[in-house]
Design a protein around this motif. Structure first.
Motif, PDB file in Angstrom:
ATOM      1  N   ARG A   1       0.820  -1.218   0.000  1.00  0.00           N
ATOM      2  CA  ARG A   1       0.000   0.000   0.000  1.00  0.00           C
ATOM      3  C   ARG A   1       0.848   1.260   0.000  1.00  0.00           C
ATOM      4  N   ALA A   2       1.814   1.311   0.896  1.00  0.00           N
ATOM      5  CA  ALA A   2       2.659   2.508   0.991  1.00  0.00           C
ATOM      6  C   ALA A   2       3.471   2.697  -0.283  1.00  0.00           C
ATOM      7  N   LEU A   3       3.974   1.584  -0.840  1.00  0.00           N
ATOM      8  CA  LEU A   3       4.786   1.681  -2.054  1.00  0.00           C
ATOM      9  C   LEU A   3       3.940   2.129  -3.234  1.00  0.00           C
ATOM     10  N   ALA A   4       2.740   1.562  -3.380  1.00  0.00           N
ATOM     11  CA  ALA A   4       1.849   1.951  -4.479  1.00  0.00           C
ATOM     12  C   ALA A   4       1.399   3.403  -4.327  1.00  0.00           C
ATOM     13  N   THR A   5       1.110   3.817  -3.102  1.00  0.00           N
ATOM     14  CA  THR A   5       0.698   5.203  -2.863  1.00  0.00           C
ATOM     15  C   THR A   5       1.816   6.168  -3.251  1.00  0.00           C
ATOM     16  N   THR A   6       3.035   5.852  -2.830  1.00  0.00           N
ATOM     17  CA  THR A   6       4.179   6.697  -3.180  1.00  0.00           C
ATOM     18  C   THR A   6       4.366   6.734  -4.688  1.00  0.00           C
ATOM     19  N   GLY A   7       4.246   5.580  -5.342  1.00  0.00           N
ATOM     20  CA  GLY A   7       4.393   5.525  -6.793  1.00  0.00           C
ATOM     21  C   GLY A   7       3.346   6.355  -7.515  1.00  0.00           C
ATOM     22  N   LEU A   8       2.106   6.280  -7.045  1.00  0.00           N
ATOM     23  CA  LEU A   8       1.039   7.078  -7.660  1.00  0.00           C
ATOM     24  C   LEU A   8       1.275   8.571  -7.468  1.00  0.00           C
ATOM     25  N   LEU A   9       1.709   8.962  -6.272  1.00  0.00           N
ATOM     26  CA  LEU A   9       1.977  10.378  -6.014  1.00  0.00           C
ATOM     27  C   LEU A   9       3.143  10.895  -6.856  1.00  0.00           C
ATOM     28  N   VAL A  10       4.209  10.107  -6.950  1.00  0.00           N
ATOM     29  CA  VAL A  10       5.369  10.515  -7.749  1.00  0.00           C
ATOM     30  C   VAL A  10       4.988  10.598  -9.225  1.00  0.00           C
ATOM     31  N   SER A  11       4.216   9.625  -9.702  1.00  0.00           N
ATOM     32  CA  SER A  11       3.782   9.637 -11.101  1.00  0.00           C
ATOM     33  C   SER A  11       2.868  10.823 -11.385  1.00  0.00           C
ATOM     34  N   ALA A  12       1.940  11.092 -10.465  1.00  0.00           N
ATOM     35  CA  ALA A  12       1.056  12.251 -10.635  1.00  0.00           C
ATOM     36  C   ALA A  12       1.878  13.532 -10.697  1.00  0.00           C
ATOM     37  N   TYR A  13       2.887  13.643  -9.835  1.00  0.00           N
ATOM     38  CA  TYR A  13       3.745  14.832  -9.845  1.00  0.00           C
ATOM     39  C   TYR A  13       4.492  14.960 -11.172  1.00  0.00           C
ATOM     40  N   SER A  14       5.004  13.832 -11.685  1.00  0.00           N
ATOM     41  CA  SER A  14       5.777  13.892 -12.934  1.00  0.00           C
ATOM     42  C   SER A  14       4.899  14.358 -14.098  1.00  0.00           C
ATOM     43  N   PHE A  15       3.664  13.845 -14.180  1.00  0.00           N
ATOM     44  CA  PHE A  15       2.773  14.276 -15.262  1.00  0.00           C
ATOM     45  C   PHE A  15       2.287  15.709 -15.046  1.00  0.00           C
ATOM     46  N   TRP A  16       2.097  16.092 -13.784  1.00  0.00           N
ATOM     47  CA  TRP A  16       1.734  17.483 -13.509  1.00  0.00           C
ATOM     48  C   TRP A  16       2.857  18.418 -13.951  1.00  0.00           C
ATOM     49  N   SER A  17       4.120  18.015 -13.719  1.00  0.00           N
ATOM     50  CA  SER A  17       5.263  18.816 -14.173  1.00  0.00           C
ATOM     51  C   SER A  17       5.272  18.936 -15.695  1.00  0.00           C
ATOM     52  N   LEU A  18       4.946  17.843 -16.362  1.00  0.00           N
ATOM     53  CA  LEU A  18       4.924  17.857 -17.832  1.00  0.00           C
ATOM     54  C   LEU A  18       3.759  18.678 -18.378  1.00  0.00           C
ATOM     55  N   SER A  19       2.759  18.947 -17.550  1.00  0.00           N
ATOM     56  CA  SER A  19       1.597  19.696 -18.044  1.00  0.00           C
ATOM     57  C   SER A  19       1.836  21.205 -18.068  1.00  0.00           C
ATOM     58  N   HIS A  20       3.059  21.631 -17.797  1.00  0.00           N
ATOM     59  CA  HIS A  20       3.397  23.054 -17.806  1.00  0.00           C
ATOM     60  C   HIS A  20       4.458  23.376 -18.853  1.00  0.00           C
ATOM     61  N   LEU A  21       4.486  22.611 -19.921  1.00  0.00           N
ATOM     62  CA  LEU A  21       5.487  22.822 -20.968  1.00  0.00           C
ATOM     63  C   LEU A  21       5.170  24.071 -21.793  1.00  0.00           C
ATOM     64  N   THR A  22       6.202  24.621 -22.405  1.00  0.00           N
ATOM     65  CA  THR A  22       6.040  25.724 -23.350  1.00  0.00           C
ATOM     66  C   THR A  22       6.719  25.317 -24.651  1.00  0.00           C
ATOM     67  N   SER A  23       6.550  26.131 -25.672  1.00  0.00           N
ATOM     68  CA  SER A  23       7.187  25.811 -26.953  1.00  0.00           C
ATOM     69  C   SER A  23       8.694  26.043 -26.909  1.00  0.00           C
TER      70      SER A  23
END
Length: 196
Positions: free
Chosen positions: A12-34
């Motif tokens: 549970r803790a490992l999956a939760t951490t993985g989901l949070l880290v993955s969500a953060y990585s995609f959130w970071s990618l959602s702020h790209l510019t040209s």
């Protein structure tokens, strides 16, 4: 490293951490510019790799922890098929959202680009003048300048569409967090699966 962490904290803790880290990585990618650079892509991808490895380690180990050893091969095949099928569905949905998003954002941006706008007129005039200086006739230079403007709008629309898709994926990872409660406790008894 993930295996060692798994033994200490459980699925549970490992999956939760993985989901949070993955969500953060995609959130970071959602702020790209040209004007993005190498590090704008590289660092979120590193976090994405960390998150995915934690998620898949936790889920696969927890999934196989209660299955008798003689049935592991069949269960592994079924697990991989389900993961591949739903992964393919996810990729198809994301690609569709990307295509639709590019067209939608292109339409929105194109509505705001007008020959009456001073910045647009300046860009078109400079581009057409540069082409005329290189020997292109006036009509062709104007058409090419308009095409160049359309390509700039398309590039911006594509960046916005990617940002939208990355944001949606981040939201999906966040929404999946409560599902971690369905994962059983610590997983493999005696660490048999981890050894494999």
């Amino acid at each position: 490293i993930g295996g060692l962490i798994y033994r200490r904290v459980g699925a549970r803790a490992l999956a939760t951490t993985g989901l949070l880290v993955s969500a953060y990585s995609f959130w970071s990618l959602s702020h790209l510019t040209s004007n993005l650079g190498f590090w704008d892509i590289f660092l979120p991808q590193v976090w994405q790799g960390v998150g995915f490895s934690l998620i898949f380690l936790a889920l696969s180990t927890a999934a196989f922890s209660t299955i008798p050893r003689p049935q592991i091969t069949g269960a592994s095949g079924l697990y991989n098929v389900v993961r591949q099928v739903f992964g393919s569905i996810g990729i198809a949905v994301a690609a569709t959202q990307l295509t639709v998003g590019v067209h939608r954002y292109h339409s929105i941006l194109a509505e705001r680009v007008s020959v009456y706008d001073p910045a647009t007129r300046s860009m078109l005039g400079a581009a057409a003048a540069a082409m005329r200086r290189s020997g292109v006739d006036g009509f062709t230079a104007t058409m090419r300048a308009l095409k160049l403007l359309d390509l700039r709008v398309l590039r911006q629309a594509t960046v916005l569409a990617y940002n939208h898709v990355f944001w949606l994926v981040a939201v999906l990872f966040a929404i999946a967090l409560p599902l971690v409660l369905l994962v059983r406790g610590r997983g493999a008894p005696s660490g048999e699966i981890m050894a494999e």
